[in-house]
Design a protein around this motif. Sequence first.
Motif, PDB file in Angstrom:
ATOM      1  N   MET A 199       0.821  -1.201   0.000  1.00  0.00           N
ATOM      2  CA  MET A 199       0.000   0.000   0.000  1.00  0.00           C
ATOM      3  C   MET A 199       0.854   1.249   0.000  1.00  0.00           C
ATOM      4  O   MET A 199       1.857   1.316   0.694  1.00  0.00           O
ATOM      5  CB  MET A 199      -0.879   0.026   1.261  1.00  0.00           C
ATOM      6  CG  MET A 199      -2.067  -0.872   1.177  1.00  0.00           C
ATOM      7  SD  MET A 199      -2.879  -0.907   2.767  1.00  0.00           S
ATOM      8  CE  MET A 199      -3.970   0.477   2.552  1.00  0.00           C
ATOM      9  N   ASP A 200       0.420   2.236  -0.766  1.00  0.00           N
ATOM     10  CA  ASP A 200       1.102   3.521  -0.718  1.00  0.00           C
ATOM     11  C   ASP A 200       0.382   4.383   0.303  1.00  0.00           C
ATOM     12  O   ASP A 200      -0.739   4.817   0.076  1.00  0.00           O
ATOM     13  CB  ASP A 200       1.076   4.178  -2.099  1.00  0.00           C
ATOM     14  CG  ASP A 200       1.740   5.548  -2.066  1.00  0.00           C
ATOM     15  OD1 ASP A 200       2.369   5.890  -1.046  1.00  0.00           O
ATOM     16  OD2 ASP A 200       1.613   6.283  -3.060  1.00  0.00           O
ATOM     17  N   LEU A 201       1.051   4.614   1.423  1.00  0.00           N
ATOM     18  CA  LEU A 201       0.401   5.373   2.493  1.00  0.00           C
ATOM     19  C   LEU A 201       0.997   6.770   2.637  1.00  0.00           C
ATOM     20  O   LEU A 201       0.858   7.425   3.662  1.00  0.00           O
ATOM     21  CB  LEU A 201       0.460   4.593   3.803  1.00  0.00           C
ATOM     22  CG  LEU A 201      -0.315   3.262   3.755  1.00  0.00           C
ATOM     23  CD1 LEU A 201      -0.120   2.474   5.045  1.00  0.00           C
ATOM     24  CD2 LEU A 201      -1.806   3.497   3.517  1.00  0.00           C
ATOM     25  N   SER A 202       1.679   7.203   1.575  1.00  0.00           N
ATOM     26  CA  SER A 202       2.182   8.579   1.599  1.00  0.00           C
ATOM     27  C   SER A 202       1.004   9.527   1.356  1.00  0.00           C
ATOM     28  O   SER A 202      -0.016   9.127   0.807  1.00  0.00           O
ATOM     29  CB  SER A 202       3.266   8.762   0.541  1.00  0.00           C
ATOM     30  OG  SER A 202       2.720   8.518  -0.738  1.00  0.00           O
ATOM     31  N   PRO A 203       1.156  10.793   1.796  1.00  0.00           N
ATOM     32  CA  PRO A 203       0.001  11.692   1.713  1.00  0.00           C
ATOM     33  C   PRO A 203      -0.453  11.948   0.276  1.00  0.00           C
ATOM     34  O   PRO A 203       0.370  12.043  -0.631  1.00  0.00           O
ATOM     35  CB  PRO A 203       0.502  12.981   2.357  1.00  0.00           C
ATOM     36  CG  PRO A 203       1.894  12.759   2.808  1.00  0.00           C
ATOM     37  CD  PRO A 203       2.327  11.397   2.429  1.00  0.00           C
ATOM     38  N   ASP A 204      -1.749  12.053   0.110  1.00  0.00           N
ATOM     39  CA  ASP A 204      -2.332  12.395  -1.175  1.00  0.00           C
ATOM     40  C   ASP A 204      -2.128  13.900  -1.380  1.00  0.00           C
ATOM     41  O   ASP A 204      -2.520  14.704  -0.528  1.00  0.00           O
ATOM     42  CB  ASP A 204      -3.830  12.036  -1.085  1.00  0.00           C
ATOM     43  CG  ASP A 204      -4.611  12.500  -2.288  1.00  0.00           C
ATOM     44  OD1 ASP A 204      -4.037  13.198  -3.153  1.00  0.00           O
ATOM     45  OD2 ASP A 204      -5.812  12.169  -2.352  1.00  0.00           O
ATOM     46  N   PRO A 205      -1.484  14.305  -2.489  1.00  0.00           N
ATOM     47  CA  PRO A 205      -1.182  15.734  -2.694  1.00  0.00           C
ATOM     48  C   PRO A 205      -2.422  16.623  -2.574  1.00  0.00           C
ATOM     49  O   PRO A 205      -2.337  17.749  -2.060  1.00  0.00           O
ATOM     50  CB  PRO A 205      -0.624  15.788  -4.115  1.00  0.00           C
ATOM     51  CG  PRO A 205      -0.164  14.402  -4.413  1.00  0.00           C
ATOM     52  CD  PRO A 205      -0.979  13.465  -3.581  1.00  0.00           C
ATOM     53  N   SER A 265       1.056  11.517  17.170  1.00  0.00           N
ATOM     54  CA  SER A 265       0.103  11.218  16.102  1.00  0.00           C
ATOM     55  C   SER A 265       0.724  11.617  14.768  1.00  0.00           C
ATOM     56  O   SER A 265       1.522  12.554  14.719  1.00  0.00           O
ATOM     57  CB  SER A 265      -1.175  12.040  16.305  1.00  0.00           C
ATOM     58  OG  SER A 265      -1.993  11.990  15.159  1.00  0.00           O
ATOM     59  N   PRO A 266       0.327  10.946  13.697  1.00  0.00           N
ATOM     60  CA  PRO A 266       0.696  11.492  12.385  1.00  0.00           C
ATOM     61  C   PRO A 266      -0.047  12.811  12.152  1.00  0.00           C
ATOM     62  O   PRO A 266      -1.065  13.064  12.797  1.00  0.00           O
ATOM     63  CB  PRO A 266       0.201  10.431  11.400  1.00  0.00           C
ATOM     64  CG  PRO A 266      -0.620   9.463  12.160  1.00  0.00           C
ATOM     65  CD  PRO A 266      -0.431   9.704  13.623  1.00  0.00           C
ATOM     66  N   LEU A 267       0.474  13.637  11.250  1.00  0.00           N
ATOM     67  CA  LEU A 267      -0.288  14.797  10.775  1.00  0.00           C
ATOM     68  C   LEU A 267      -0.846  14.412   9.410  1.00  0.00           C
ATOM     69  O   LEU A 267      -0.083  14.084   8.506  1.00  0.00           O
ATOM     70  CB  LEU A 267       0.608  16.024  10.615  1.00  0.00           C
ATOM     71  CG  LEU A 267       1.077  16.776  11.850  1.00  0.00           C
ATOM     72  CD1 LEU A 267       1.722  18.107  11.441  1.00  0.00           C
ATOM     73  CD2 LEU A 267      -0.041  17.016  12.847  1.00  0.00           C
ATOM     74  N   PRO A 268      -2.167  14.459   9.238  1.00  0.00           N
ATOM     75  CA  PRO A 268      -2.731  14.043   7.958  1.00  0.00           C
ATOM     76  C   PRO A 268      -2.314  15.023   6.861  1.00  0.00           C
ATOM     77  O   PRO A 268      -2.302  16.225   7.082  1.00  0.00           O
ATOM     78  CB  PRO A 268      -4.246  14.100   8.204  1.00  0.00           C
ATOM     79  CG  PRO A 268      -4.419  15.088   9.292  1.00  0.00           C
ATOM     80  CD  PRO A 268      -3.190  14.969  10.160  1.00  0.00           C
ATOM     81  N   GLY A 269      -1.939  14.472   5.723  1.00  0.00           N
ATOM     82  CA  GLY A 269      -1.483  15.314   4.630  1.00  0.00           C
ATOM     83  C   GLY A 269       0.005  15.592   4.696  1.00  0.00           C
ATOM     84  O   GLY A 269       0.585  16.144   3.770  1.00  0.00           O
ATOM     85  N   VAL A 270       0.642  15.212   5.800  1.00  0.00           N
ATOM     86  CA  VAL A 270       2.081  15.449   5.961  1.00  0.00           C
ATOM     87  C   VAL A 270       2.819  14.121   6.129  1.00  0.00           C
ATOM     88  O   VAL A 270       3.812  13.852   5.455  1.00  0.00           O
ATOM     89  CB  VAL A 270       2.359  16.361   7.184  1.00  0.00           C
ATOM     90  CG1 VAL A 270       3.849  16.558   7.387  1.00  0.00           C
ATOM     91  CG2 VAL A 270       1.645  17.706   7.029  1.00  0.00           C
ATOM     92  N   THR A 271       2.315  13.279   7.021  1.00  0.00           N
ATOM     93  CA  THR A 271       3.028  12.065   7.406  1.00  0.00           C
ATOM     94  C   THR A 271       2.670  10.886   6.497  1.00  0.00           C
ATOM     95  O   THR A 271       1.502  10.701   6.152  1.00  0.00           O
ATOM     96  CB  THR A 271       2.625  11.687   8.860  1.00  0.00           C
ATOM     97  OG1 THR A 271       2.666  12.854   9.668  1.00  0.00           O
ATOM     98  CG2 THR A 271       3.541  10.620   9.429  1.00  0.00           C
TER      99      THR A 271
END
Length: 656
Positions: A13-19, A428-434
Amino acid sequence: MTDDSLSSHLHEMDLSPDPAFTEQANGTAAMYDEAAADHEGFWARQARERISWATDFDQTLDWSEAPFAKWFVGGTLNVAYNCVDRHVEAGNGDRVAIHFEGEGGDTRTITYADLQREVSKAANALESLGVATGDRVAVYMPMIPETVFTMLACARIGAPHSVIFGGFSAEALHTRIADAEAKVVVTTDGQWRRGKPAPLKAAVDAAIHHGEDESPVEKVLVVKRTDTEVEWDDSRDVWWHDLVDGQPDTHEAVPVDSEHPLFILYTSGTTGKPKGIFHTTGGYLTQAAYTNAVVHDVHPESDVYWCTADVGWVTGHSYIVYGPLANGATQVLYEGTPDTPHQGRWWELVEKYKVSILYTAPTAIRTFMKWGDDIPAKSDLSSVRMLGSVGEPINPEAWLWYRKNIGGGKAPIVDTWWQTETGGIMISPLPGVTTLEPGSAQKPIPGISAEILDDDGNPFTEAEKVGYLVLTKPWPAMLRGIWGDPERYKETYWSRFGPKYYFAGDGAKYDEKGNIWLLGRVDDVMNVSGHRLSTAEIESALVSHPSVAEAAVVGAADETTGQAVCAFVILRGDAVDNGEETVQELRGHVAKEIGPIAKPRQVMIVQELPKTRSGKIMRRLLKDVAENREVGDVTTLADSSVMNLIKEGMTSGSSD
Ligand code: WTA
């Protein structure tokens, strides 16, 4: 899914942030650097940008009397003004603050202008009952709008509230009322539980007339919710509709000092006496607003946010009441249980209110997994763009289920680690960043610093080594102490590793990528033949088996190995219990997932697990069963008959 396919699935799975998500996200990568470069400057900016101060502060942090912190020294503000009035003044009075949904389907839409009127009336009413700045008010109520009005009315007056979860007994209520010396209790006649009214005020009466003690309570304010018959004391009890409804709907919010106590919230410690964790005003509100913005990514003008916690827990305080309302968000407040009148209730609410951000607990997610994918599939969940989890580690299997079945396969999931004591989200992760890592809370958010220490108190960074999580810098929403017991505060949190480190009581490790994995309370960390094992890790392994719905693991005393792993397992509805064969298969599965050392000595197939009303598994009771002891105090269990069920219905397998 088998564990092999689970791990290969995760790997692919690609779990990098969606631009597209990053583009609109409130959190940014730069925040990490800004906070690292100037910790206090970073927080001072958050405080000034997100909060309206009546008087600006002149010192960001006073740590001279550590571990007793003062944040935003010299500043004054009013929390209710920040959560309500300023949104109306800014022209957003027509924005919905709360979409309330009663268990029976009754609804109420409360705009910010409505909220301002309701909170003002409640504040006037409390003052007419003699509540003044500094007095404590106990709140023992279900999830209804009046609960939020009451908390904000207390904040408006500067009267610290102590919310006591509506599932607690009269005994628990008595201790908490006495410890905080609450002058007024706000409650309801009853609460709806699975379509039936359950009495609530009766417990308040019993708590007040407890033994010989003189009760500090002078007045009891009662909301009529279920038309349940109540006993009435004319000199003490007042109906909400008689008193509050007729009050003027304006009230001047008086600014208080930044360090004025906002609330007390009791939480269990290692001793029998609950700890009254207390939080103050400016720092708490700053961190609640900041985290709700950057971690939940709330955009008040477009999102519909729903935190499913009960307001009787810290999550309800920070992420139903204070954070989202400080930000001017629109949210859903639901009174009932997820399976009333049927198991798809939550998903119908998501569809109905077009919920875009959902914040819930792993125990709920695993329950939904057990109920089946077809249930959420019946509702249109396309509004969901963000998911969050809190309360315990979310095992990768549940993470994937949540993402796929609720998040449309693409919503970021934030696994948020924090505590009643921390007041707000810390790791926590930061959504859109982590780039996300299922099962891990990943790293401290900007402005927060944590380390993992070994037994001797030395920080380390090696991967896979298990240690103790500590927080290394004061943070704005930190507890200011234990109500009435400063020594216990120092002893509990600041002595295990010396005064430099706040000891969280959680085990943790890093992975090779430097992500932090929370491994459960250290009292739940076992030592088997000199190897340290985490209950959470073994539970996660068990739950990754296709037959397992839920698992709880305890370390039971063992003559040879010190402690031995004992697992209690609930099978999925569609799984077949083949007795000893299933037990051996599960033991083998753990050995394969983690290593032979983690192989449970016993696996017991049960129908239920003992849980508190907030959904935490009471491992202490399971330990009693595993160690063949009389089962201890079961009064905080949601259902106290569960322990008998467990003992009667156990299929138990033992080691080879
Ligand atoms: C656990 C709830 C792993 C942890 C907000 C902590 C977690 C305790 C997580 C605090 C998480 C909470 N991952 N463990 N994301 N969130 N915990 O005070 O053991 O009810 O110390 O606060 O819950 O529980 P509390």
